[in-house]
Design a protein around this motif. Structure first.
Motif, short mmCIF file in Angstrom:
data_model
loop_
_atom_site.label_atom_id
_atom_site.label_comp_id
_atom_site.label_asym_id
_atom_site.label_seq_id
_atom_site.Cartn_x
_atom_site.Cartn_y
_atom_site.Cartn_z
N GLU A 140 -74.60 -0.45 -1.66
CA GLU A 140 -75.62 -1.50 -1.53
C GLU A 140 -77.01 -0.95 -1.90
N LEU A 165 -79.51 -2.21 -4.85
CA LEU A 165 -80.90 -2.62 -4.58
C LEU A 165 -81.86 -1.85 -5.49
N ALA A 169 -84.05 -10.70 9.56
CA ALA A 169 -83.39 -9.59 8.87
C ALA A 169 -82.97 -8.51 9.85
N ARG A 228 -79.01 -7.76 10.57
CA ARG A 228 -78.49 -6.52 10.01
C ARG A 228 -78.40 -5.38 11.01
N GLU A 244 -88.09 -10.89 2.59
CA GLU A 244 -86.63 -10.88 2.69
C GLU A 244 -86.05 -9.72 1.87
N GLN A 245 -86.56 -9.56 0.67
CA GLN A 245 -86.09 -8.44 -0.16
C GLN A 245 -86.42 -7.10 0.47
N THR A 284 -84.33 -6.33 3.55
CA THR A 284 -82.97 -5.92 3.19
C THR A 284 -82.96 -4.43 2.86
N CYS A 331 -83.59 -2.37 6.06
CA CYS A 331 -82.45 -2.35 6.98
C CYS A 331 -81.30 -1.50 6.43
N VAL A 332 -81.03 -1.61 5.14
CA VAL A 332 -80.00 -0.76 4.53
C VAL A 332 -80.39 0.71 4.67
#
Lengths: 433, 433
Positions: free
Chosen positions: B21, B25, B335, B339, B411-412, B415, B418-419
């Motif tokens: 992931e 990204l 988010a 996540r 939001e991007q 993500t 969080c990843v």
């Protein structure tokens, strides 16, 4: 009629006549203020269109940066470009700041006291309970008469002031050169053009001596407050040396910090302040600033850039100021000339620009003159203001600030002042005070 | 699925999935900035009409004073009245200044170091070559995590910082009370409402303990930076104690200096700054200021007064901010929740106002998370920034600043963040870092 050559009978006649005139002036109930170098309302109005040049939808800079938001400690690029030309430097050599160059000057000296400056060995020692024990208090050379707010900063920060005489072409350089052999002598205040209060302008020779002299302090600074760079009285600004270039040529590029502002170009309370110096000094100042601010008011800088557009725009604007201010200086000169010429009790300056006329009366008489004028409702800058620690050793200097009142008010005020001068000096000659 | 309870096979599976992931990204070529609490352009635009309210012919104050000219160090009376209400004080207890409260806070501490403050015994000793030999360095209590620029001022001025934990209702008061028994402990930083970065708000009990505690230093100061007084997220501002009143009631009227600004109400770069305090402290601050300025930009103060007209005007304006900002905070919360909930690797705050979300990850992981996010083009405030000397002892705190980016950008960015959090923590659990 030289009063100093009169016998006491003649002096007593003069005293009686002056006293009568004084009492008659007193009965007029005047209330006039000549204390500060403030622009008059019609001078301020010259810049009013500036207020319409930044509005909804026009708040971004030339590269699209949103000037409503945080940032850009050193000032917006378009303002740095315009005022670099104004100060005779490159855009990298200038900081455009907030609404007052006094703040920049205070910050420079407070920063020197707290942290030191490039080329030095740490903070400048100062005389205070919190100062560095054992070290010699730092000293600042002050050409006199000079600007009271410069002196107040030094006194406040515990920097010792040493007076040197101000001449027609700058400070007494023999005195300055001998003082800087002391490593605790760290700086000199200079108002290089249309000096406050004498109106004198520094010569190239003086500038070169300042730039090239051997200073025992490696971090010696010339505080070059070019407050009246374009503030002429009708004949265009006189030329002065580009001090940053002169210092660089002399091998001392970091010696000078040059200050300016638009306080007496646009708005006294809402102008922009300027500091120009070597890139080393600019980087040091930006670093110091970055702890205390996230950036200046960029929209007000943008207003200025859009209003003037170019250096020519600034010069054209200053011609309009001159047209307003010149008759006021003429009124001062006319009064002094017609009432005091040849009396042996007063000398004064006839400047080509700036904001002041400097009047020297007989030794020991200035305070009493100002007190008497106050009795009649004419406020002058307090005696001693133009000297360090507010002490005029000869009690003779009076600063006249003609810009704020109208011509007719100046005529009234100058009548009062001249009568007071003559009355006080006649009494002095009579041994009465 | 609590990651801390997984065996290494399951962790390795998770790592592989997260890495895939992460790489995907990375390929998106993002460039997102969540470093600073800057207002977004549509927030700034809410104040654009302010620019049209001071123009040619409308530059005078309510009593006719020409606000284009010099003067009024303490701020114009109409602005002092309006913002006195904002700060919950009388007009005599407030100074309205230039475009940044950071400058006021810096000036307060620089002034303390140079000259001292009312009630004290001179300058606050500091740790530097120029400091007062033999005296103990002054110390400032810093609830952590906190605001990096507060800490930078202390570090710059040579004031030693002592961290105390920030709780949901303010700092750990047992720790604070024990520290102030040391006379060299001179101050505490407080962001009392929607604290930076945790969003916590001080309770009345904490405020009363701060106001009433016995401090060994007679000139102890609470630096009450109420930066987010009205900056709610839709439910209206929460109430906090009026600290000046609480201190006065406790018999320590000079203990608190309260700061505020309109930087995040009108324009971040062209707002007005506020300091409210006892009349003794205000007089001291005005005296200190008067050496460094002839007055603030009064026209910009006038713009603010005309734009808001009243406290109700400010509150109505802040509702518009909330409508813009709330969805951004929701995007951060959504988010994090979707996540990271239940994974045992992160906690975060859900503030009711202010400019930040504070995210705590597993100990020792924050720097690496921020580094990884940076690799994908998401800039976060550097790890450690929320702690004195930029050292987060647990390397766990991350400050998220959601106001400037758009919701889709958030939001991007979230993500990515969080990843990165999950990947770094999984690796930590695998003993890989």
């Amino acid at each position: 009629m030289n009063l100093t050559e009169l016998d006491s009978d003649a002096l007593e006649d003069a005293e009686a006549r002056l006293l009568a005139e004084f009492e008659s002036l007193k009965s007029q109930g005047l209330s006039l203020d000549m204390t500060r170098g403030k622009p008059a309302p019609d001078q301020l109005a010259l810049a009013d269109n500036m207020l319409s040049l930044v509005g909804p939808g026009s708040t971004s800079g030339e590269d699209g940066t949103d000037y409503r938001n945080y940032g850009i400690v050193e000032g917006i690029p378009e303002a740095r470009r315009l005022f670099a030309e104004y100060m005779g430097v490159t855009p990298e050599q200038i900081i455009v700041g907030g609404n007052g160059s006094l703040t920049m000057m205070y910050d420079v000296l407070a920063g020197a006291v707290l942290f030191g400056v490039p080329g030095g060995n740490g903070p400048w020692p100062r005389s205070t309970a919190g100062g560095a024990g054992g070290q010699k208090t730092s000293k600042v050379i002050c050409p006199v008469p000079g600007y009271d707010r410069h002196f107040a900063i030094c006194e406040r920060l515990g920097l010792e002031m040493i007076s040197v005489p101000m001449r027609d072409d700058g400070p007494d350089m023999d005195a300055v050169e001998s003082l800087v052999a002391d490593p605790s002598v760290k700086a000199i205040w200079c108002v290089p053009k249309y000096s406050n209060p004498t109106g004198a302008t520094y010569s190239a020779a003086v500038a070169e001596r300042l730039a090239g002299m051997n200073t025992a302090a490696p971090d010696f600074r010339i505080l070059w407050d070019n407050a009246y760079a374009v503030h002429h009285l009708g004949n265009g600004p006189v030329e002065i040396p580009n001090m940053l270039e002169v210092c660089a040529k002399a091998g001392n590029p970091d010696r000078v910090l040059m200050f300016g502002s638009t306080s007496k170009i646009t708005y006294a309370g809402s102008g922009v302040a300027l500091m120009a110096a070597s890139e080393t000094n600019v980087a040091d100042a930006v670093k110091k600033l970055s702890f205390a601010t996230i950036g200046p008011d960029k929209l007000n800088q943008l207003r200025h850039v859009r209003f003037f557009q170019s250096m020519d725009g600034i010069l054209a604007h200053m011609d309009k100021h001159a047209a307003i201010v010149k008759p006021k200086f003429d009124a001062v000169e006319d009064a002094l000339k017609s009432r005091l010429t040849g009396k042996g009790i007063a000398d004064w300056t006839t400047p080509d620009g700036g904001y002041f006329v400097s009047l020297d009366v007989m030794d020991g008489c200035a305070s009493e003159v100002i007190r008497l004028a106050g009795e009649v409702g004419v406020k002058c800058t307090p005696a001693g203001s133009t000297f360090p620690y507010k002490r005029d050793p000869d009690d003779k200097n009076i600063r006249i600030a003609p810009t704020l009142p109208s011509v007719s008010e100046i005529e009234q005020a100058m009548t009062v002042l001249c009568v007071a001068v003559e009355l006080v000096c006649v009494r002095r000659l009579l041994g009465r005070n």
